[in-house]
Design a protein around this motif. Structure first.
Motif, mmCIF file in Angstrom:
data_model
loop_
_atom_site.group_PDB
_atom_site.id
_atom_site.type_symbol
_atom_site.label_atom_id
_atom_site.label_comp_id
_atom_site.label_asym_id
_atom_site.label_seq_id
_atom_site.Cartn_x
_atom_site.Cartn_y
_atom_site.Cartn_z
ATOM 1 N N THR A 213 51.007 12.725 26.300
ATOM 2 C CA THR A 213 50.359 14.019 26.419
ATOM 3 C C THR A 213 50.275 14.855 25.195
ATOM 4 O OG1 THR A 213 52.312 15.285 27.088
ATOM 5 C CG2 THR A 213 50.746 14.195 28.956
ATOM 6 N N THR B 69 48.362 18.776 23.477
ATOM 7 C CA THR B 69 47.889 19.716 23.982
ATOM 8 C C THR B 69 47.565 20.635 22.514
ATOM 9 O OG1 THR B 69 49.916 20.752 24.602
ATOM 10 C CG2 THR B 69 48.505 19.817 26.453
ATOM 11 N N ASP C 150 41.787 22.862 19.758
ATOM 12 C CA ASP C 150 40.902 21.925 19.312
ATOM 13 C C ASP C 150 40.426 21.888 17.832
ATOM 14 O OD1 ASP C 150 39.329 19.708 19.832
ATOM 15 O OD2 ASP C 150 37.492 20.998 20.082
ATOM 16 N N ILE D 263 41.843 12.760 18.593
ATOM 17 C CA ILE D 263 41.940 11.313 19.103
ATOM 18 C C ILE D 263 42.169 10.186 18.040
ATOM 19 C CG2 ILE D 263 40.752 9.918 20.607
ATOM 20 C CD1 ILE D 263 39.249 12.204 21.973
ATOM 21 N N GLN E 9 40.449 13.187 28.261
ATOM 22 C CA GLN E 9 40.691 14.227 27.488
ATOM 23 C C GLN E 9 39.559 15.318 27.957
ATOM 24 O OE1 GLN E 9 38.752 15.649 24.613
ATOM 25 N NE2 GLN E 9 37.306 14.142 25.191
ATOM 26 N N SER E 10 39.975 16.543 27.647
ATOM 27 C CA SER E 10 39.050 17.630 27.787
ATOM 28 C C SER E 10 39.074 18.815 27.004
ATOM 29 C CB SER E 10 38.879 17.900 29.301
ATOM 30 O OG SER E 10 40.383 18.617 29.670
ATOM 31 N N PHE F 78 42.576 21.889 23.459
ATOM 32 C CA PHE F 78 42.456 20.473 23.876
ATOM 33 C C PHE F 78 43.585 20.082 24.472
ATOM 34 C CE2 PHE F 78 43.832 16.110 22.486
ATOM 35 C CZ PHE F 78 42.196 15.448 22.403
ATOM 36 N N MET G 285 45.019 16.263 26.359
ATOM 37 C CA MET G 285 44.550 14.780 26.445
ATOM 38 C C MET G 285 46.075 13.843 27.008
ATOM 39 S SD MET G 285 43.586 11.957 23.500
ATOM 40 C CE MET G 285 44.834 12.080 22.440
#
Length: 89
Positions: A6, A8, A11, A16, A35-36, A42, A44
């Protein structure tokens, strides 16, 4: 064997790519990724295959955590057995 990773944090460009590169250097294959981005945050989660890991799982966990520290992220890596046990009702 598999693990759950995980990520966090705030962003930024290349998160990635950086996490994928680190997995590749360890010989860890990404099986699934979600991911969002929520405003500037961020998040993922990845399922990875650790059968071909280069080194110990503990060293991989530490390496991922160090990557996160260097990027201002929190990266947690958990073996699937632990993850499944924690989430078993």
């Amino acid at each position: 064997m598999k693990a759950v990773v995980t990520v966090t944090g705030k962003d930024s460009v290349g998160i990635i790519a950086d996490v994928s590169r680190e997995c590749s250097e360890w010989g860890v294959n990404i099986i699934d990724i979600s991911q969002s981005v929520l405003r500037e945050y961020f998040a993922m989660i990845m399922l990875v295959d650790i059968d071909g890991i280069k080194g110990s799982f503990g060293d991989f966990v530490d390496g991922m955590s160090r990557l996160g520290d260097g990027k201002g992220l929190r990266i947690s890596t958990m073996h699937e057995d632990i993850f499944n046990t924690m989430h078993h009702v």
